[in-house]
Design an enzyme around this catalytic site. Structure first.
Site, short mmCIF file in Angstrom:
data_model
loop_
_atom_site.label_atom_id
_atom_site.label_comp_id
_atom_site.label_asym_id
_atom_site.label_seq_id
_atom_site.Cartn_x
_atom_site.Cartn_y
_atom_site.Cartn_z
N ASP B 329 23.25 14.74 2.07
CA ASP B 329 24.07 13.97 1.13
C ASP B 329 23.38 13.89 -0.24
O ASP B 329 22.18 14.01 -0.37
CB ASP B 329 24.32 12.56 1.66
CG ASP B 329 23.04 11.84 2.03
OD1 ASP B 329 22.12 12.50 2.57
OD2 ASP B 329 22.96 10.62 1.81
N GLU B 330 24.21 13.67 -1.21
CA GLU B 330 23.79 13.29 -2.56
C GLU B 330 22.73 14.21 -3.17
O GLU B 330 21.77 13.75 -3.77
CB GLU B 330 23.27 11.84 -2.54
CG GLU B 330 24.32 10.84 -2.09
CD GLU B 330 23.86 9.40 -2.18
OE1 GLU B 330 24.69 8.54 -2.54
OE2 GLU B 330 22.68 9.11 -1.89
N LEU B 331 22.93 15.50 -3.03
CA LEU B 331 22.00 16.44 -3.66
C LEU B 331 22.16 16.36 -5.18
O LEU B 331 23.28 16.35 -5.69
CB LEU B 331 22.28 17.86 -3.17
CG LEU B 331 21.17 18.86 -3.46
CD1 LEU B 331 19.91 18.53 -2.68
CD2 LEU B 331 21.63 20.27 -3.12
#
EC number: 3.2.1.52
Lengths: 553, 553
Positions: B329-331
């Site tokens: 998530d949330e790269l």
């Protein structure tokens, strides 16, 4: 030496509420293994000696590591070369009348002396705490105990020398309200809460002890109220419980302000005295009350007025404080309009409901006056009704912080208890069943950051400023009981402690949440060490690195 | 005899999740003082015998009074004349291969057998529980233990006879996620949580064990990660702790799905392996990460890819389950754009960042495949990136419940974990410092009522329905640790247990929060009796009077 509020890194100062004046240094000072507290007070009262004993216990058992990345490991290199503090001397400056803390704590607001001075040299020379009252000494002991951390068994301060030339509260009323009617809290919960209150110098426990849902207060003169109105025989505050709580509080500098809310919020009295309650459990409850169950005292009925004054008297007389709350919030007129008995009584006396409410309130407040006590009421009693209230009445503002100005304009003293800043229960969703929206009536959650921005003098003129006694945060317990008491209250309730004790920073600037956050972490971690389950405010990564989790970091 | 869901008053049924089929009566049935559980299972595995033993302990110690005004006092008159249940026989229908609960619990979703049948006559004749697996028997024992109350030492049911011809879960994945990185939770907290999960038949513990703030997982092959990345030496999950938790969970029918979130959410790895982390603690963190501190694995660097696959392998191999989450998530792309090492590695390999991410993910997922395990990822891995993922990948939908349909359209299996329904941390205010707004990013608080309206098949076509494995509620721990674990999780996390086990009422109607509320009170009060500090949902007055605190009552 420098002013402590610049000391953000690495030695975040743990004091809360921040003292009126403060200078600190950057020296390590170790607490001697033979550290003693010398009580230089003639005929020192037992509760002062007990407070000294508790202070020594906290110093020995807090075992709180500094909130820095290495938790104090790098401080240890300095321990051997650092001076050791062997003693703290506590001195009463006025020894003509040495009174117990408990006596000082329940005096009227204008007579309470909570100030103190504290000097801790960085040389190992004795520290000195002095005050004009045992209560002031107690506040100073509380400050002293916040200055110490532990690493590997060594208790030390990293901000010596510490000088507090003056520390005294900006406001005399700094409270916390607990509702013990919607759900019950055992005595141990209340005592633990009182301890935590005392750690941040809160001095008023507003005990909203009864409401429409249960009547846990057992009074010798009215045993039937709890027998029929408590949730169970084990969910009762016996007379000895009340005394225990009052004594425990007073020894910790806390006055108990009990409230028996009248004439609304009294439905459960119908369980033992149905004759006194109008619209008892009437349906739909939404017509008759702000929350279920419906039911209000028949304020126009002479027998009910007598009953209520007797009840208020019975409760108030067992308390040492000078104030007692008769409540007065959320009176529902439809309840009386539809109550035949009330209508008949109004007709026979020729009174309007408003006149009857005035007579009712005069009666209960008159009963308090006979006991030498002053009444406390919720804001509706002065803003929504036209009553003849003495100006010694204290008014709690709760509906909106904006209403304080209106109360001040009527020349009543004010306790700030605004739902828009200080209601700890808001934001957890609706508890009423079958509610399609499902939100809390006072959304959103009242964050500590928001509460910390509260201005006690907003819209209050300088000529009215003397009317502001202080304020409090509040826990209404529809969705709380033992399970979440600590976590919903702490450390948030420490916010009003600083707002009303400190009011501003030692440098004269306004309180600033960004400055306060690291200190509040310290309050929280110390509470946890002392057995109060205060919540985490941030990831521990942030707590150990003040400022690095700020939005602009 | 009548269908139980009509039995709102006075015998609110305590079953949670509500069984697939159910009939109950209105008889009192007393549990005999010599009550026994006969295990009619050849070579009964020890964890089944332990579960039987725990069931008997709960029956003896729950000491839960009925949630009615008299708490069961009026039931007592019937105790003497009522039949007594002397035994429950538990029978395994398929005895060709008798496996421990722990073995059954960690099978792949399609192979888990959790169903059972239960019949409790109102005559005193033996009760019978049967199932096709020890796991099914365990679920049935859990149901059995929910049927009993205690008054004055007598354990009894008020809804005999009870017949559950069939009870089995609508969805195989019913989880709870705990983040143990932002703040640490001791093993005892996790075990208590696993117990509570088992009481409501949750079967997946999604352990978000590491993140950017701390790395509490101690792996024999990578000891330095916890040595340098845990908050302290005591805030570590040792290899034996992990085994302890995995065994404890499995014996309670719970599979542990561990997540090591990659390549984002890994800043703390820089404490031991700075060479693998790009934009480590870069400032302003808002440019480089969704929360502080910044830092991501150098996904384009071959050594880092090797390191990560080794790490994933080392963690996954100690777990018995068939799934492991690699996060995703949330790269943050700015982190890599500004990282010289990453840019150089991309240039030398001639890859785009997206191609490198694909290679990175292929490597970690390939490592899992070698262990015979399937990958679990957050939704961005399929909705925001163009990766070649095997369709055995399970995708957790978290950003919005609306995104499940998009994941289904890509033919991936889904675990519902939507922030707009199931994030337990929302609504408690912002934890980032120096934030003028101060609200939670995912306001408001996710009430149990709202979570209960979640529809697992919303926007999912019938041909895609098989892709929905189930769902879970989640606790991200920026503002949680031991202090508030129970109170923020329970009873709310029981909601997804019913949504994904029952999916509908026994009468075929949709789940209905108004019907469920009284049962949820029972879940909560029983948890409290068992030492889990689940919060109060309403004033006790309401809990004892189902329906009377409804909006329309």
């Amino acid at each position: 030496m420098r002013l402590a509020f610049f000391a953000v890194l690495p030695g975040v100062l743990a004091l809360w509420p921040i003292p009126t004046t403060l200078t600190t240094g950057t020296s390590i000072l170790v607490l001697s293994s033979t550290f003693t507290i010398t009580v230089n007070v003639p005929n020192a009262p037992q509760d002062l000696l007990d407070a000294v004993s508790r202070t020594k216990t906290y110093l020995a058992t807090d075992n709180l590591q500094r909130l820095v990345v290495d938790r104090g490991a790098s401080d240890a290199a300095s321990f051997k070369a650092s001076p050791a503090l062997a003693s703290l001397t506590i001195t009463l400056q006025n020894t003509t009348s040495v009174l117990p803390i408990a006596t000082e704590a329940v005096k009227d607001f204008s007579s309470r002396i909570e100030g103190y001075t504290l000097a801790i040299p960085n040389t190992g020379a004795p520290a000195v705490l002095s005050a004009n009252s045992t209560l002031g000494l107690f506040r100073g002991l509380t400050t002293f105990a916040q200055l110490w951390y532990t690493w590997n068994g060594t208790v030390y301060s990293n901000v010596a020398p510490v000088n507090i030339v003056k520390d005294s509260p900006a406001y005399p009323y700094r409270g916390f309200m607990l509702d013990t009617s919607r759900n019950f809290f055992p005595v141990t919960d209340i005592k633990r809460t009182l301890d935590a209150m005392s750690w941040v110098k809160l001095n008023q426990f507003h005990w909203h002890i009864t409401d429409s849902q249960s009547f846990p207060l057992s009074l010798p003169d009215f045993p039937e109220l709890a027998q029929k109105g408590a949730y169970s025989v084990t969910q009762v505050y016996s007379p000895s419980d009340v005394q225990d709580i009052v004594s425990y509080a007073a020894a910790r500098g806390i006055d108990v302000l009990m409230e028996i809310d009248t004439p609304g919020h009294t439905a459960i009295i119908a369980a033992s005295h149905p004759e006194h309650i109008a619209c008892s459990q009437s349906s739909p409850w939404t017509t008759f009350a702000n929350e279920p169950p419906a039911g209000q005292l028949r304020l126009a009925t002479p027998a009910t007025v007598n009953f209520t004054t007797g009840l208020i008297t019975a409760a108030a007389k067992v308390l040492p404080g000078k104030y007692f709350s008769t409540g007065g919030d959320e009176l529902n007129t439809a309840c009386y309009t539809q109550d035949a008995k009330t209508q008949a009584d109004l007709k026979s006396s020729g009174q309007t409901l408003e006149k009857a409410l005035n007579s009712f309130t005069q009666a209960t407040h008159g009963a308090l006056a006979k006991l030498g006590k002053n009444p406390v009421v919720w804001e509706e009693m002065v803003l929504e009704h036209t009553l003849m209230l003495s100006n010694n009445t204290v008014v709690m503002v709760w509906i909106s912080s904006m209403n304080a100005a209106s109360v001040a304009s009527k020349n009543f003293r004010i306790v700030h208890a605004p739902s828009d800043y200080f209601y700890l229960d808001c934001g957890a969703g609706e508890w009423i069943g079958k509610n399609p929206t499902g939100n809390s009536w006072c959304d959103p959650f009242k964050t500590w950051q928001h509460a910390y921005t509260f201005n006690p003098l907003a819209n209050i003129s300088s000529s009215q400023a003397h009317l502001v006694l202080g304020g409090q945060q509040l826990l209404w317990a529809e969705q709380s009981d033992s399970s979440n008491l600590d976590s919903i209250v702490w450390p948030r309730a420490a916010i009003s402690a600083e707002v009303f004790w400190s009011a501003k920073q030692p440098n004269g600037k306004a309180l600033d949440g960004t400055e306060a956050q690291a200190r509040l972490h310290d309050v929280r971690f110390r509470m946890v060490q002392r057995g109060v389950k205060a919540i985490a405010l941030q990831p521990q990564w942030c707590a150990l690195r003040p400022g690095l989790c700020n939005l602009d970091s």
